[in-house]
Design an enzyme around this catalytic site. Structure first.
Site, mmCIF file in Angstrom:
data_model
loop_
_atom_site.group_PDB
_atom_site.id
_atom_site.type_symbol
_atom_site.label_atom_id
_atom_site.label_comp_id
_atom_site.label_asym_id
_atom_site.label_seq_id
_atom_site.Cartn_x
_atom_site.Cartn_y
_atom_site.Cartn_z
ATOM 1 N N CYS A 45 0.824 -1.211 0.000
ATOM 2 C CA CYS A 45 0.000 0.000 0.000
ATOM 3 C C CYS A 45 0.859 1.262 0.000
ATOM 4 O O CYS A 45 0.514 2.265 -0.643
ATOM 5 C CB CYS A 45 -0.925 0.006 1.206
ATOM 6 S SG CYS A 45 -2.074 -1.393 1.253
ATOM 7 N N ASP A 138 -20.778 13.001 -13.560
ATOM 8 C CA ASP A 138 -22.191 12.825 -13.194
ATOM 9 C C ASP A 138 -22.369 11.864 -12.030
ATOM 10 O O ASP A 138 -23.478 11.413 -11.745
ATOM 11 C CB ASP A 138 -23.012 12.377 -14.402
ATOM 12 C CG ASP A 138 -22.509 11.059 -15.005
ATOM 13 O OD1 ASP A 138 -21.544 10.485 -14.466
ATOM 14 O OD2 ASP A 138 -23.066 10.623 -16.029
#
Length: 216
Positions: A45, A138
């Site tokens: 990570c 959107d």
């Protein structure tokens, strides 16, 4: 229910190291990448967050926001960012969601509904939290990728996929395998040859159903 392509992402309440806000407010009218991780201070990570930090100028060029997620708290995120910058040489200036109660992971179907955080947990307890989501302005999901814990993500591919999404967004085109920005694109089957020529100019008819043209 899993978040599917073209679903509107839920307007979740987010707690991050850079403040609290609604997910839709964060997205605004931008493209947005949400990438998640099972735990702070873990090796794969750290390399991934470093890679995202190094690409800050590329995200900005594409009008794209990035936001991370890890199943730890705000204080851990702040401390972890120092390690990320030390490793990568780039500051991680994007927010990281503090999903220590798994609320976001469950809402976006990253984990089983009955997942929990045992005392003294390790990254393996939240291993499923390894996804990339790309949202359009959107607020709809346009792409998702899921990786196992052992495989570091290729953020050059995430960038390439973002380019393809932006090139084809609300356009009757698609991109072929291994496409890179600036290369020819595929004309959608919704256009016949005459309409395709009227819209794009020259088209290359390789097969009746495979026609290419210059990227608009």
């Amino acid at each position: 229910m899993a978040l599917r392509i073209n679903d509107t992402v839920p307007n979740l309440d987010l707690k991050t190291d850079l403040g609290d806000f609604k997910l839709h407010d964060f997205i605004g009218d931008s493209w947005t990448i949400l990438f998640s991780h099972p735990k702070d201070f873990t090796p794969v990570c750290t390399t991934e967050f470093g890679a995202v930090a190094q690409l800050a100028a590329e995200w900005e060029k594409r009008g794209t926001k990035v936001i991370g997620l890890s199943v730890d708290g705000v204080d851990e995120h702040v401390e972890w960012k120092a390690d990320i910058e030390k490793y990568s040489g780039a500051p991680a200036q994007f927010p990281i969601i503090a999903d220590d109660d798994l609320a976001v992971a469950k809402a976006l179907d990253m984990l089983p509904a009955d997942a929990y955080l045992p005392d003294g947990r390790t990254a393996a307890d939240s291993a499923s939290v390894r996804v990339v989501f790309i949202f359009s302005p959107d607020k709809k999901l346009q792409l998702s990728m899921t990786y196992p814990m052992s495989i570091g993500r290729n953020f050059a591919e995430v960038l390439r996929a973002l380019d393809a999404l932006q090139a084809t967004y609300q356009m009757p085109i698609a991109t072929p395998a291994n496409w890179e920005a600036g290369e020819d694109v595929i004309v959608a089957l919704s256009l016949n040859d005459e309409d395709a020529k009227a819209k794009f100019g020259d088209i290359d008819i390789k097969l009746p159903y495979l026609r290419t043209t210059k990227q608009p």
